[in-house]
Design an enzyme around this catalytic site. Structure first.
Site, mmCIF file in Angstrom:
data_model
loop_
_atom_site.group_PDB
_atom_site.id
_atom_site.type_symbol
_atom_site.label_atom_id
_atom_site.label_comp_id
_atom_site.label_asym_id
_atom_site.label_seq_id
_atom_site.Cartn_x
_atom_site.Cartn_y
_atom_site.Cartn_z
ATOM 1 N N LYS A 185 17.101 13.118 -10.392
ATOM 2 C CA LYS A 185 18.105 12.279 -9.824
ATOM 3 C C LYS A 185 19.015 13.517 -9.086
ATOM 4 O O LYS A 185 17.776 14.852 -8.798
ATOM 5 C CB LYS A 185 19.297 12.536 -11.035
HETATM 6 C C1 LIG Z 1 16.860 7.692 -14.532
HETATM 7 C C2 LIG Z 1 17.420 6.139 -15.487
HETATM 8 C C3 LIG Z 1 17.942 6.674 -16.359
HETATM 9 C C4 LIG Z 1 17.224 7.776 -17.371
HETATM 10 O O1 LIG Z 1 17.963 8.753 -17.597
HETATM 11 P P1 LIG Z 1 17.378 9.880 -18.324
HETATM 12 O O2 LIG Z 1 18.741 11.045 -18.806
HETATM 13 O O3 LIG Z 1 16.166 10.212 -17.996
HETATM 14 O O4 LIG Z 1 17.798 9.342 -19.551
HETATM 15 C C5 LIG Z 1 18.438 5.126 -16.640
HETATM 16 N N1 LIG Z 1 18.565 4.266 -16.001
HETATM 17 C C6 LIG Z 1 18.303 4.570 -14.583
HETATM 18 C C7 LIG Z 1 18.592 3.536 -13.557
HETATM 19 C C8 LIG Z 1 17.365 5.554 -14.353
HETATM 20 O O5 LIG Z 1 16.561 5.813 -12.720
#
Ligand SMILES: *Cc1c(COP(=O)(O)O)cnc(C)c1O
Length: 379
Positions: A185
């Site tokens: 992210k």
């Molecule tokens: C990355 C992601 C998640 C999960 O996030 P984590 O922090 O890795 O648990 C959930 N939804 C979307 C759309 C994502 O891109």
């Protein structure tokens, strides 16, 4: 090698982690509380609650709304699988609807068609950082009396124009927004998540549930001159963030405006470099949205073989990823009832590729990516 993504981590994050370690308080404590205040202020939310990752944030969002067996949750199949899994954790049924092929986000008209008397919530994903059509979704949620949860995993720093004002994703516009700080992210704490809400009671439930249902947090007992005995009021979870992660997160958050500005400049340059390749579609940004460009997704013509193109780019030292997955094509959801057409979701997965994008990416590397991609179009 040009990677698909690269976190922007430096000495100040390392120093912050070191200070947290040496402070003697490494689990959820004062750094987590400060990170929550900083994050709430950044997005303009009344409450922010830090957790271990966005998957646990989504789970807590549904659990705090008492969503359970027999309930339906409308969401996109075209998302990371955690979006659908959190409904299953609660025993609820995810009901998949299709996306708008231009934005890769859930189509509000398809959501309206999917509402039944069992529908309790919509989980709308701001896919790849692009804000989804919140005006339409907020109105829909109000009309049917269902909760709107924003999966804002990718959307820290993205903005949306609501009633002529630019506002940050996470204000939140629905009941709850959930963020991720995974290294893929835009800002990262290694692993980490955040829930924002305007509802003090919901925020209280998140805090209870993330810490075993404990009536008095350990931070309060630690600082108290009186002996306090805690109770365990409900079956909670251990979904805490650590103070080491939060200390890193505060440094990352301070850089977020700069990181987003750089990513927007890179996306703009990609559009210039790739915009005139016939048959290639560059991403579309509605005039009411400002993406943080967590990912840069281009669509190939159907005559090109997605995997072969990606392999040839990899052979030239350029990492890519295929379009966002579809949960309904994976084993846990293969037998699930499929009520709605998901054609646009499948086409997006099969014919899109994500190009490298990160704040430190150089102009030179962007040109390399663009040239390599152009060569694929000499058919
Ligand atoms: C990355 C992601 C998640 C999960 O996030 P984590 O922090 O890795 O648990 C959930 N939804 C979307 C759309 C994502 O891109």
């Amino acid at each position: 090698m040009i990677p698909i993504a690269l976190p922007l981590l430096a000495e100040d994050e390392a120093d912050a982690a070191r200070e947290a370690v040496l402070s003697g308080w490494v689990s959820q404590g004062p750094q987590v509380a400060a990170f929550e205040r900083d994050f709430a202020a950044m997005v303009g939310a009344p409450h922010a609650c830090a957790v271990s990752n966005c998957t646990t944030a989504l789970h807590l969002a549904l659990a705090a709304l008492d969503i359970g067996p027999g309930d339906e949750v409308i969401t996109a199949s075209h998302s990371f699988i955690a979006t659908a899994n959190c409904a299953r954790y609660c025993g609820a049924t995810p009901v998949f609807v299709d996306i708008d092929p231009d934005t890769y986000n859930i189509d509000p008209d398809r959501v309206a068609e999917a509402v039944t008397p069992r529908t309790r919530a919509i989980i709308a994903v701001h896919q790849m950082g692009m804000p989804c059509d919140l005006s339409a979704l907020v109105a829909l949620a109000e009309r049917y009396g269902i909760a709107l949860i924003e999966d804002a995993a990718c959307a820290a720093g993205s903005q949306i124009r609501m009633n002529s004002d630019w506002e940050r994703i996470g204000k939140p516009h629905g009941r709850i927004a959930c963020f991720s700080f995974h290294p893929r992210k835009v800002i990262t704490t290694g692993e980490g998540g955040m829930l924002t809400t305007s509802d003090a009671e919901l925020d209280g439930k998140f805090r209870l549930l993330r810490q075993h249902g404990m009536s008095v947090p350990d931070t309060v007992r630690h600082g108290s001159p009186q002996v306090i005995f805690e109770n365990y009021l409900t079956v909670g979870f251990n979904y805490r963030m650590t103070d080491i992660q939060a200390a890193i997160g505060r440094k990352q958050l301070a850089k977020l405006p700069d990181i987003v500005a750089r990513r927007r400049a890179i996306a703009c340059r990609y559009a210039e470099l790739l915009g005139n390749i016939e048959g290639l579609s560059v991403p579309f940004e509605p005039d009411w949205a400002r993406s943080n460009w967590q990912s840069y997704c281009v669509r190939l013509p159907t005559i090109l073989d997605q995997k072969a193109v990606m392999q040839r780019l990899l052979d030239q030292g350029i990492a890519t990823r295929r379009g966002i997955m579809c949960s309904h094509r994976e084993p846990p959801y293969a037998d699930a009832e499929r009520r709605h057409d998901l054609r646009q979701s499948e086409l997006a997965q099969d014919h899109s590729i994500l190009l490298p994008i990160y704040a430190q990416m150089t102009e030179y590397d962007q040109v390399r990516v663009a040239d390599a991609l152009k060569r694929e179009f000499n058919f």
